[in-house]
Design an enzyme around this catalytic site. Structure first.
Site, PDB file in Angstrom:
ATOM      1  N   ARG A  29       0.833  -1.219   0.000  1.00  0.00           N
ATOM      2  CA  ARG A  29       0.000   0.000   0.000  1.00  0.00           C
ATOM      3  C   ARG A  29       0.860   1.259   0.000  1.00  0.00           C
ATOM      4  NH1 ARG A  29      -3.384   2.539   4.462  1.00  0.00           N
ATOM      5  NH2 ARG A  29      -5.090   3.621   3.385  1.00  0.00           N
ATOM      6  N   HIS A  41       0.460   4.264  -2.663  1.00  0.00           N
ATOM      7  CA  HIS A  41       0.177   5.634  -2.249  1.00  0.00           C
ATOM      8  C   HIS A  41       1.314   6.579  -2.638  1.00  0.00           C
ATOM      9  CE1 HIS A  41      -3.414   5.294   0.664  1.00  0.00           C
ATOM     10  NE2 HIS A  41      -3.421   4.264  -0.156  1.00  0.00           N
ATOM     11  N   ASN A 101      -4.195   8.708   4.547  1.00  0.00           N
ATOM     12  CA  ASN A 101      -2.954   8.171   5.105  1.00  0.00           C
ATOM     13  C   ASN A 101      -2.840   8.276   6.619  1.00  0.00           C
ATOM     14  OD1 ASN A 101      -2.167   7.718   2.457  1.00  0.00           O
ATOM     15  ND2 ASN A 101      -0.961   9.594   2.303  1.00  0.00           N
ATOM     16  N   HIS A 144      -6.184  -6.146  -2.725  1.00  0.00           N
ATOM     17  CA  HIS A 144      -7.024  -6.279  -1.532  1.00  0.00           C
ATOM     18  C   HIS A 144      -7.293  -7.740  -1.191  1.00  0.00           C
ATOM     19  CE1 HIS A 144      -8.748  -1.917  -1.858  1.00  0.00           C
ATOM     20  NE2 HIS A 144      -7.501  -1.963  -1.425  1.00  0.00           N
TER      21      HIS A 144
END
Length: 326
Positions: A63, A67, A95, A193
């Site tokens: 992740r 990001h 975040n 996911h």
């Protein structure tokens, strides 16, 4: 004419196929072959140790890479701490109190600085750590092109515009396309996911007030709904409780995520929404049946994502500490 190796030819072909400057960049698979030959081993050992201490960290490292790349490109900007003159990305809404794994990246950087100082960028560390996190969780292995340099700025405002679990599929797709990706990449990268956890606040409206109806999402599997309502009662103090994104094989990177989507058991509204588009829904069905096809395509899509807006050559810098600009 300059000779081009097979791997470099592959990079050039990627550029010809994508025809998009956002994902067309001069990165090389053997970039640190001479300057830091122990790079891959150091990254792998640290990620392996981190997973042994905390099984959740694998998904968190992947992740972090995502990001980073979706804000200012893959330049390590997500790692920068706030200063008097820089408002970073760590406190952006997607975040804050959510991103994890910074300490793992710090440890990798510390180890690398001891053997090859000022050589390996924090952005490249993020890309390699993400690969190891997936592979060590029984997921695919892909070769990571390297040579990124670190940015000297960050953007909290752009981080606030990351693809969100409340976004419609149309909005998420538009955000991907704006980064030089395409609809297929939405289907493939959503498969990340298949492991990790989400806070109740990211899906609680599906349980109690779907589309402002004060009712639950009628598409959500009834048994999963009951379990989630017990885990995330309709009160503010449950917002930070955690639920697995894949309740079947929680810490394993596999294709179960797609099976969950097809059985109306996806945790996030944005995941269940993949069925709203015929093209993406067809890919979901295919990946639910063909795990190796998902693995192959995931490697391609995440390498493509890892090329977004990279800094190379004399651009940016090689940070000595990933949290601060030199």
């Amino acid at each position: 004419m300059e000779c081009v190796s097979n791997k470099h030819f592959y990079v050039l072909m990627l550029c010809l196929v994508f025809l998009n400057p956002l994902v067309c960049s001069r990165l090389y698979y053997n970039f640190y072959f001479k300057t830091c030959p122990n790079l891959n081993r150091i990254v792998k050992d640290n990620v392996l140790s981190a997973i042994a201490n905390d099984s959740r960290i694998a998904a968190s490292l992947l992740r972090l890479h995502f990001h980073d790349c979706f804000v200012n490109g893959c330049d390590g900007s997500v790692l920068l701490d706030d200063t008097d003159t820089l408002k970073g990305e760590k406190n952006a809404l997607p975040n804050k109190n959510s991103l994890r794994g910074f300490d793992v990246i710090d440890k990798i950087k510390f180890d690398l600085e001891s053997v090859c100082p000022s050589i390996v960028s924090c952005a490249d560390i993020l890309a390699l750590a993400a690969r190891e996190a997936v592979y060590l969780s029984r997921g695919p292995f892909w070769f990571v092109p390297l040579g990124r340099r670190d940015g000297t700025t960050a953007s909290e405002s752009e981080a606030n515009n990351l693809p969100a679990p409340f976004d419609t599929l149309e909005k998420i797709t538009a955000k991907f396309i704006s980064k030089g990706l395409e609809k297929k990449d939405v289907a493939v990268l959503s498969g990340a996911h298949t492991f990790g956890f989400a806070q109740c606040a990211t899906f609680k409206t599906r349980l109690f007030n779907f589309n402002a109806s004060f009712k639950s999402d009628p598409s959500l599997d009834s048994s999963l709904l009951q379990n989630l309502q017990n885990l995330c009662p309709n009160q503010a103090n449950s917002d930070t409780n955690l639920a697995p994104l894949d309740h079947v094989t929680t810490n394993i990177f596999d294709n179960t995520y797609y099976k969950n989507v097809l059985s109306n058991s996806a945790l996030l509204q944005s995941d269940q929404a993949l069925l709203d588009d015929n093209t993406i829904a067809s890919l979901v069905t295919n990946y639910s049946k063909c795990p190796f096809e998902f693995f192959k395509d995931f490697g391609v899509s995440i390498e493509k994502m890892g090329r977004i807006g990279v800094l190379t050559g004399q651009q940016g810098q090689i940070r000595k500490n990933c949290r601060v600009v030199n």
